[in-house]
Design a protein around this motif. Structure first.
Motif, PDB file in Angstrom:
ATOM      1  N   LYS A   1     -17.114  -6.276   5.088  1.00 33.24           N
ATOM      2  CA  LYS A   1     -16.030  -6.375   6.073  1.00 33.24           C
ATOM      3  C   LYS A   1     -15.623  -4.978   6.528  1.00 33.24           C
ATOM      4  O   LYS A   1     -15.620  -4.036   5.741  1.00 33.24           O
TER       5      LYS A   1
ATOM      6  N   ASP B   1      -6.994  -7.019  -1.217  1.00 30.64           N
ATOM      7  CA  ASP B   1      -6.681  -7.019   0.214  1.00 30.64           C
ATOM      8  C   ASP B   1      -5.440  -7.865   0.515  1.00 30.64           C
ATOM      9  O   ASP B   1      -4.563  -7.456   1.285  1.00 30.64           O
TER      10      ASP B   1
ATOM     11  N   GLY C   1     -13.049  -1.973   7.568  1.00 26.65           N
ATOM     12  CA  GLY C   1     -11.834  -1.603   6.861  1.00 26.65           C
ATOM     13  C   GLY C   1     -10.750  -0.994   7.729  1.00 26.65           C
ATOM     14  O   GLY C   1     -11.013  -0.471   8.813  1.00 26.65           O
ATOM     15  N   LEU C   2      -9.523  -1.075   7.219  1.00 23.70           N
ATOM     16  CA  LEU C   2      -8.398  -0.398   7.848  1.00 23.70           C
ATOM     17  C   LEU C   2      -8.595   1.112   7.749  1.00 23.70           C
ATOM     18  O   LEU C   2      -8.204   1.872   8.628  1.00 23.70           O
TER      19      LEU C   2
ATOM     20  N   ARG D   1     -11.050  -9.068  -2.416  1.00 15.45           N
ATOM     21  CA  ARG D   1     -10.241  -9.918  -1.546  1.00 15.45           C
ATOM     22  C   ARG D   1      -8.816 -10.053  -2.088  1.00 15.45           C
ATOM     23  O   ARG D   1      -7.848 -10.055  -1.320  1.00 15.45           O
TER      24      ARG D   1
ATOM     25  N   MET E   1     -10.758  -8.378   8.019  1.00 18.61           N
ATOM     26  CA  MET E   1     -11.000  -7.013   7.603  1.00 18.61           C
ATOM     27  C   MET E   1     -10.627  -6.839   6.134  1.00 18.61           C
ATOM     28  O   MET E   1     -10.035  -7.735   5.522  1.00 18.61           O
ATOM     29  N   SER E   2     -10.969  -5.672   5.605  1.00 20.27           N
ATOM     30  CA  SER E   2     -10.575  -5.282   4.258  1.00 20.27           C
ATOM     31  C   SER E   2      -9.703  -4.039   4.366  1.00 20.27           C
ATOM     32  O   SER E   2      -9.692  -3.371   5.413  1.00 20.27           O
ATOM     33  N   LEU E   3      -8.960  -3.717   3.331  1.00 26.16           N
ATOM     34  CA  LEU E   3      -8.184  -2.480   3.360  1.00 26.16           C
ATOM     35  C   LEU E   3      -9.111  -1.268   3.470  1.00 26.16           C
ATOM     36  O   LEU E   3      -8.811  -0.304   4.173  1.00 26.16           O
TER      37      LEU E   3
ATOM     38  N   ASN F   1      -4.965  -8.451  10.293  1.00 32.81           N
ATOM     39  CA  ASN F   1      -6.397  -8.756  10.220  1.00 32.81           C
ATOM     40  C   ASN F   1      -6.887  -8.781   8.776  1.00 32.81           C
ATOM     41  O   ASN F   1      -7.719  -9.608   8.398  1.00 32.81           O
ATOM     42  N   VAL F   2      -6.346  -7.858   7.967  1.00 36.57           N
ATOM     43  CA  VAL F   2      -6.716  -7.814   6.550  1.00 36.57           C
ATOM     44  C   VAL F   2      -6.205  -9.073   5.845  1.00 36.57           C
ATOM     45  O   VAL F   2      -6.934  -9.710   5.073  1.00 36.57           O
TER      46      VAL F   2
ATOM     47  N   SER G   1      -2.184  -5.872   1.601  1.00 42.63           N
ATOM     48  CA  SER G   1      -1.749  -6.016   2.995  1.00 42.63           C
ATOM     49  C   SER G   1      -0.381  -6.687   3.089  1.00 42.63           C
ATOM     50  O   SER G   1       0.459  -6.297   3.910  1.00 42.63           O
TER      51      SER G   1
ATOM     52  N   GLU H   1      -3.250  -4.019  12.220  1.00 36.62           N
ATOM     53  CA  GLU H   1      -4.520  -4.425  11.617  1.00 36.62           C
ATOM     54  C   GLU H   1      -4.304  -4.964  10.203  1.00 36.62           C
ATOM     55  O   GLU H   1      -5.193  -5.611   9.640  1.00 36.62           O
TER      56      GLU H   1
END
Length: 224
Positions: free
Chosen positions: A140, A18, A142-143, A15, A113-115, A107-108, A22, A104
């Motif tokens: 989660k 991320d 991911g991108l 996290r 979301m996660s990377l 979102n991360v 991000s 997105e």
């Protein structure tokens, strides 16, 4: 495949990566984000962003952000034209370069979301996963993910899901870093992208339903 115990990296480090990653990417790509937003506004009108529901960790539904790649063109009765008629040349370019997915990153940053992780797919695909495939929702989305650097949309659905499950079994910091670096190489090289007019990508639910029909199985036996 049973739900595995999280590692220290998954519990405490992922996290943090991320959030830092991000936020840094949003700052670094801010000129591209602004320029793309302006072009989307000119080419496609308002709103600039397109939101769509996707299943996240444990199947929790969230809204994913993307730049719009289609117009709101309608027929004489006011109904939206088919997607293929509304997808513009500029929209196709956004998809080829993956620029449509840059939002997105928000979102991360939010935590939806996660990377790195399995890509979030359509909500209406949910009833068609096998029990094992459904484990892709243990983490989660991911991108980018292992499937995206291993063939992107040139892979079959079964191959994509196998890569997703392989990733979930072996989540590490160095593994995530490698996937992110390989993603940059893949996107810049436009590797394994199926161009317009090339192979037709069939919706997963349609493909799975067809296979079940051929095997004499019913959907009700596979819903989890």
């Amino acid at each position: 495949m049973s739900k595995k115990k999280q590692t220290l990296y998954e519990t405490y480090g992922k996290r943090s990566v991320d959030i830092i990653g991000s936020a840094a990417a949003l700052i670094a790509f801010s000129p591209i984000l602004v320029a793309t937003a302006v072009m989307v506004r000119r080419k496609h009108g308002k709103p600039i962003l397109f939101t769509h529901e996707r299943p996240g960790k444990d199947g929790k539904i969230f809204k994913v952000y993307k730049f719009r790649t289609m117009t709101d063109a309608r027929d004489a009765e006011g109904k939206l034209l088919p997607d293929g008629d509304r997808l513009t040349d500029f929209g196709k370019q956004l998809r080829r370069t993956s620029l449509d997915e840059l939002p997105e990153l928000f979102n991360v940053l939010k935590g939806d979301m996660s990377l790195v992780g399995p890509r979030p797919l359509e909500v209406y695909f949910l009833p068609y996963y096998t029990e094992e495939e459904n484990h892709r929702h243990d983490v989660k989305p991911g991108l980018t993910g292992l499937a995206q650097i291993s063939g992107r949309n040139a892979l079959s659905w079964e191959q994509k899901f196998q890569y997703d499950l392989d990733y979930i079994r072996h989540i590490t910091f160095l593994g995530d870093l490698k996937i992110l670096l390989d993603t940059v190489k893949t996107v810049l090289g436009r590797k394994d992208v199926v161009e317009e007019g090339g192979a037709v990508l069939v919706d997963f639910n349609e493909e799975r339903a067809r296979k079940w029909q051929e095997e004499g199985r019913s959907q009700s036996h596979e819903v989890h």
